[in-house]
Design a protein around this motif. Structure first.
Motif, PDB file in Angstrom:
ATOM      1  N   SER A  63       0.778  -1.298   0.005  1.00  0.00           N
ATOM      2  CA  SER A  63      -0.248   0.004   0.112  1.00  0.00           C
ATOM      3  C   SER A  63       0.889   1.222  -0.100  1.00  0.00           C
ATOM      4  CB  SER A  63      -0.937   0.087   1.143  1.00  0.00           C
ATOM      5  OG  SER A  63      -1.705  -0.990   1.359  1.00  0.00           O
ATOM      6  N   LEU A  64       0.262   2.388  -0.522  1.00  0.00           N
ATOM      7  CA  LEU A  64       0.955   3.558  -0.609  1.00  0.00           C
ATOM      8  C   LEU A  64      -0.311   4.386  -0.470  1.00  0.00           C
ATOM      9  CD1 LEU A  64       3.526   3.511  -3.329  1.00  0.00           C
ATOM     10  CD2 LEU A  64       3.919   3.793  -0.737  1.00  0.00           C
ATOM     11  N   ARG A  65       0.397   5.781   0.107  1.00  0.00           N
ATOM     12  CA  ARG A  65      -0.979   6.950   0.301  1.00  0.00           C
ATOM     13  C   ARG A  65      -0.160   8.188  -0.363  1.00  0.00           C
ATOM     14  NH1 ARG A  65      -2.966  10.771   4.968  1.00  0.00           N
ATOM     15  NH2 ARG A  65      -5.035  10.938   4.571  1.00  0.00           N
ATOM     16  N   LEU A  66      -1.046   8.714  -1.463  1.00  0.00           N
ATOM     17  CA  LEU A  66      -0.480   9.818  -1.916  1.00  0.00           C
ATOM     18  C   LEU A  66      -1.336  11.165  -1.489  1.00  0.00           C
ATOM     19  CD1 LEU A  66      -0.083   8.821  -5.727  1.00  0.00           C
ATOM     20  CD2 LEU A  66       1.249   8.608  -3.994  1.00  0.00           C
ATOM     21  N   SER A  67      -0.366  12.305  -1.334  1.00  0.00           N
ATOM     22  CA  SER A  67      -1.231  13.385  -1.033  1.00  0.00           C
ATOM     23  C   SER A  67      -0.849  14.408  -1.916  1.00  0.00           C
ATOM     24  CB  SER A  67      -0.736  13.988   0.559  1.00  0.00           C
ATOM     25  OG  SER A  67      -0.626  12.869   1.461  1.00  0.00           O
ATOM     26  N   CYS A  68      -1.836  15.434  -1.878  1.00  0.00           N
ATOM     27  CA  CYS A  68      -1.683  16.747  -2.836  1.00  0.00           C
ATOM     28  C   CYS A  68      -2.177  17.964  -2.343  1.00  0.00           C
ATOM     29  CB  CYS A  68      -2.430  16.516  -4.126  1.00  0.00           C
ATOM     30  SG  CYS A  68      -2.628  17.767  -5.076  1.00  0.00           S
ATOM     31  N   ALA A  69      -1.372  18.847  -1.992  1.00  0.00           N
ATOM     32  CA  ALA A  69      -1.778  20.207  -1.594  1.00  0.00           C
ATOM     33  C   ALA A  69      -2.028  21.049  -2.573  1.00  0.00           C
ATOM     34  CB  ALA A  69      -0.646  20.389  -0.649  1.00  0.00           C
ATOM     35  N   ALA A  70      -3.241  21.655  -2.506  1.00  0.00           N
ATOM     36  CA  ALA A  70      -3.551  22.782  -3.485  1.00  0.00           C
ATOM     37  C   ALA A  70      -3.487  24.238  -2.816  1.00  0.00           C
ATOM     38  CB  ALA A  70      -4.963  22.395  -3.868  1.00  0.00           C
ATOM     39  N   SER A  71      -2.929  25.213  -3.585  1.00  0.00           N
ATOM     40  CA  SER A  71      -2.813  26.679  -2.970  1.00  0.00           C
ATOM     41  C   SER A  71      -3.266  27.369  -4.220  1.00  0.00           C
ATOM     42  CB  SER A  71      -1.512  26.696  -2.267  1.00  0.00           C
ATOM     43  OG  SER A  71      -0.484  26.611  -3.447  1.00  0.00           O
ATOM     44  N   GLY A  72      -3.225  28.788  -3.747  1.00  0.00           N
ATOM     45  CA  GLY A  72      -3.518  29.799  -4.952  1.00  0.00           C
ATOM     46  C   GLY A  72      -5.054  29.937  -5.203  1.00  0.00           C
ATOM     47  N   ASN A  73      -5.344  30.396  -6.317  1.00  0.00           N
ATOM     48  CA  ASN A  73      -7.011  30.560  -6.552  1.00  0.00           C
ATOM     49  C   ASN A  73      -7.797  29.384  -6.708  1.00  0.00           C
ATOM     50  OD1 ASN A  73      -9.242  31.878  -7.219  1.00  0.00           O
ATOM     51  ND2 ASN A  73      -8.491  32.613  -9.260  1.00  0.00           N
ATOM     52  N   ILE A  74      -8.149  28.837  -5.512  1.00  0.00           N
ATOM     53  CA  ILE A  74      -8.912  27.536  -5.748  1.00  0.00           C
ATOM     54  C   ILE A  74     -10.131  27.714  -5.171  1.00  0.00           C
ATOM     55  CG2 ILE A  74      -6.841  25.992  -5.708  1.00  0.00           C
ATOM     56  CD1 ILE A  74      -7.166  25.672  -2.768  1.00  0.00           C
ATOM     57  N   ALA A  75     -10.768  29.039  -5.116  1.00  0.00           N
ATOM     58  CA  ALA A  75     -12.101  29.194  -4.720  1.00  0.00           C
ATOM     59  C   ALA A  75     -12.961  28.346  -5.731  1.00  0.00           C
ATOM     60  CB  ALA A  75     -12.364  30.586  -4.192  1.00  0.00           C
ATOM     61  N   GLY A  76     -14.216  28.123  -5.339  1.00  0.00           N
ATOM     62  CA  GLY A  76     -15.245  27.526  -6.135  1.00  0.00           C
ATOM     63  C   GLY A  76     -15.583  26.035  -6.155  1.00  0.00           C
ATOM     64  N   ASN A  77     -16.567  25.864  -7.082  1.00  0.00           N
ATOM     65  CA  ASN A  77     -16.752  24.368  -7.172  1.00  0.00           C
ATOM     66  C   ASN A  77     -15.688  23.801  -7.974  1.00  0.00           C
ATOM     67  OD1 ASN A  77     -18.276  22.092  -7.058  1.00  0.00           O
ATOM     68  ND2 ASN A  77     -19.903  22.719  -8.514  1.00  0.00           N
ATOM     69  N   THR A  78     -15.035  23.118  -7.223  1.00  0.00           N
ATOM     70  CA  THR A  78     -13.709  22.416  -7.922  1.00  0.00           C
ATOM     71  C   THR A  78     -13.663  20.736  -7.929  1.00  0.00           C
ATOM     72  OG1 THR A  78     -12.308  22.453  -6.054  1.00  0.00           O
ATOM     73  CG2 THR A  78     -12.049  24.361  -7.570  1.00  0.00           C
ATOM     74  N   VAL A  79     -13.170  20.077  -8.856  1.00  0.00           N
ATOM     75  CA  VAL A  79     -12.978  18.640  -8.854  1.00  0.00           C
ATOM     76  C   VAL A  79     -11.460  18.447  -8.638  1.00  0.00           C
ATOM     77  CG1 VAL A  79     -13.183  16.746 -10.128  1.00  0.00           C
ATOM     78  CG2 VAL A  79     -14.939  18.681 -10.491  1.00  0.00           C
ATOM     79  N   MET A  80     -11.171  17.744  -7.827  1.00  0.00           N
ATOM     80  CA  MET A  80      -9.506  17.338  -7.700  1.00  0.00           C
ATOM     81  C   MET A  80      -9.668  15.764  -7.801  1.00  0.00           C
ATOM     82  SD  MET A  80      -8.338  19.642  -4.273  1.00  0.00           S
ATOM     83  CE  MET A  80      -6.986  19.224  -4.719  1.00  0.00           C
ATOM     84  N   GLY A  81      -8.584  15.274  -8.258  1.00  0.00           N
ATOM     85  CA  GLY A  81      -8.140  13.984  -8.606  1.00  0.00           C
ATOM     86  C   GLY A  81      -6.967  13.758  -8.906  1.00  0.00           C
ATOM     87  N   TRP A  82      -6.759  12.505  -9.227  1.00  0.00           N
ATOM     88  CA  TRP A  82      -5.391  11.635  -9.627  1.00  0.00           C
ATOM     89  C   TRP A  82      -5.588  11.074 -11.107  1.00  0.00           C
ATOM     90  CZ3 TRP A  82      -1.317  12.547  -6.413  1.00  0.00           C
ATOM     91  CH2 TRP A  82      -1.772  12.884  -5.340  1.00  0.00           C
ATOM     92  N   TYR A  83      -4.551  11.305 -11.805  1.00  0.00           N
ATOM     93  CA  TYR A  83      -4.115  10.690 -12.873  1.00  0.00           C
ATOM     94  C   TYR A  83      -3.059   9.949 -12.925  1.00  0.00           C
ATOM     95  CZ  TYR A  83      -8.273  13.341 -14.959  1.00  0.00           C
ATOM     96  OH  TYR A  83      -9.377  13.576 -15.254  1.00  0.00           O
TER      97      TYR A  83
END
Length: 117
Positions: free
Chosen positions: A17-37
Protein backbone atom coordinates in the motif's frame (compact mmCIF):
# COMPACT_ATOMS: atom_id res chain seq x y z
CA UNK A 1 -2.85 30.70 -10.42
CA UNK A 2 -3.16 27.28 -8.85
CA UNK A 3 -0.31 25.24 -7.42
CA UNK A 4 -0.54 21.52 -6.75
CA UNK A 5 2.19 19.65 -4.88
CA UNK A 6 2.12 15.87 -4.62
CA UNK A 7 3.91 13.71 -2.08
CA UNK A 8 3.93 10.11 -0.93
CA UNK A 9 5.17 8.20 -3.95
CA UNK A 10 7.81 5.53 -3.72
CA UNK A 11 8.57 1.87 -4.22
CA UNK A 12 6.59 -1.01 -2.81
CA UNK A 13 6.19 -4.72 -3.40
CA UNK A 14 3.15 -6.20 -5.08
CA UNK A 15 0.24 -6.35 -2.65
CA UNK A 16 1.51 -3.41 -0.64
CA UNK A 17 0.00 0.00 0.00
CA UNK A 18 0.91 3.63 -0.51
CA UNK A 19 -0.85 6.88 0.25
CA UNK A 20 -0.45 9.90 -1.99
CA UNK A 21 -1.18 13.45 -0.88
CA UNK A 22 -1.74 16.61 -2.88
CA UNK A 23 -1.74 20.11 -1.43
CA UNK A 24 -3.55 22.79 -3.42
CA UNK A 25 -2.87 26.51 -3.05
CA UNK A 26 -3.55 29.72 -4.91
CA UNK A 27 -6.83 30.68 -6.55
CA UNK A 28 -8.79 27.52 -5.67
CA UNK A 29 -12.09 29.05 -4.59
CA UNK A 30 -15.29 27.79 -6.13
CA UNK A 31 -16.73 24.47 -7.18
CA UNK A 32 -13.70 22.37 -7.98
CA UNK A 33 -13.00 18.80 -8.91
CA UNK A 34 -9.76 17.32 -7.61
CA UNK A 35 -8.35 14.02 -8.66
CA UNK A 36 -5.50 11.79 -9.65
CA UNK A 37 -4.31 10.65 -13.04
CA UNK A 38 -1.39 8.45 -13.97
CA UNK A 39 0.87 8.04 -16.95
CA UNK A 40 3.27 5.18 -17.59
CA UNK A 41 6.21 5.52 -20.01
CA UNK A 42 4.90 5.46 -23.56
CA UNK A 43 1.32 5.46 -22.37
CA UNK A 44 -1.49 7.96 -22.23
CA UNK A 45 -2.50 9.80 -19.10
CA UNK A 46 -5.46 7.97 -17.58
CA UNK A 47 -7.97 8.72 -14.86
CA UNK A 48 -7.33 7.09 -11.52
CA UNK A 49 -9.92 8.81 -9.36
CA UNK A 50 -11.81 12.07 -9.18
CA UNK A 51 -13.57 13.76 -6.28
CA UNK A 52 -16.17 16.48 -6.59
CA UNK A 53 -16.54 19.06 -3.86
CA UNK A 54 -20.03 17.68 -3.24
CA UNK A 55 -18.47 14.34 -2.30
CA UNK A 56 -19.16 12.41 -5.48
CA UNK A 57 -16.26 10.18 -6.48
CA UNK A 58 -15.39 8.48 -9.75
CA UNK A 59 -12.79 5.76 -10.22
CA UNK A 60 -11.02 4.34 -13.22
CA UNK A 61 -11.93 0.73 -13.91
CA UNK A 62 -8.37 -0.48 -13.25
CA UNK A 63 -8.38 0.70 -9.62
CA UNK A 64 -11.96 0.19 -8.46
CA UNK A 65 -12.09 -1.65 -5.17
CA UNK A 66 -8.39 -1.09 -4.45
CA UNK A 67 -7.90 2.68 -4.38
CA UNK A 68 -9.78 5.27 -2.34
CA UNK A 69 -9.78 9.00 -2.96
CA UNK A 70 -10.58 11.42 -0.17
CA UNK A 71 -10.58 15.16 0.18
CA UNK A 72 -10.22 17.66 2.98
CA UNK A 73 -11.75 20.89 1.75
CA UNK A 74 -10.71 22.81 4.87
CA UNK A 75 -7.06 21.96 4.24
CA UNK A 76 -7.27 22.04 0.43
CA UNK A 77 -5.87 18.53 0.31
CA UNK A 78 -6.73 15.45 -1.71
CA UNK A 79 -5.46 11.98 -0.91
CA UNK A 80 -5.21 8.67 -2.71
CA UNK A 81 -5.01 5.51 -0.63
CA UNK A 82 -3.69 2.71 -2.81
CA UNK A 83 -4.05 -0.86 -1.56
CA UNK A 84 -3.34 -4.24 -3.14
CA UNK A 85 -0.89 -2.59 -5.50
CA UNK A 86 0.10 -4.42 -8.67
CA UNK A 87 3.14 -4.00 -10.92
CA UNK A 88 0.84 -2.52 -13.58
CA UNK A 89 0.05 0.32 -11.16
CA UNK A 90 3.63 1.54 -11.60
CA UNK A 91 3.40 5.01 -13.09
CA UNK A 92 3.84 8.70 -12.48
CA UNK A 93 0.80 9.92 -10.59
CA UNK A 94 -0.42 13.46 -11.15
CA UNK A 95 -2.73 15.55 -9.03
CA UNK A 96 -5.35 17.47 -11.00
CA UNK A 97 -7.73 20.33 -10.29
CA UNK A 98 -10.42 21.77 -12.53
CA UNK A 99 -13.31 24.08 -11.84
CA UNK A 100 -16.73 22.82 -12.80
CA UNK A 101 -17.64 24.48 -16.10
CA UNK A 102 -14.04 25.35 -16.97
CA UNK A 103 -11.74 23.68 -19.48
CA UNK A 104 -8.57 24.75 -17.67
CA UNK A 105 -6.81 21.86 -15.96
CA UNK A 106 -4.11 22.38 -13.36
CA UNK A 107 -1.51 19.69 -12.77
CA UNK A 108 1.07 18.88 -10.15
CA UNK A 109 4.61 17.90 -11.02
CA UNK A 110 3.90 14.20 -10.55
CA UNK A 111 5.14 11.57 -8.14
CA UNK A 112 6.57 8.20 -9.11
CA UNK A 113 5.00 4.98 -7.87
CA UNK A 114 6.87 1.75 -8.55
CA UNK A 115 5.44 -1.65 -7.68
CA UNK A 116 7.74 -4.65 -7.91
CA UNK A 117 6.59 -8.24 -8.30
Amino acid sequence: QVQLVESGGGSVQSGGSLRLSCAASGNIAGNTVMGWYRQAPGGQRELVARNYKSGTTIYGDAVKGRFTISRDNAKNMVYLQMNSLKPEDSSVYYCNLVRVGSVTNYWGQGTQVTVSS
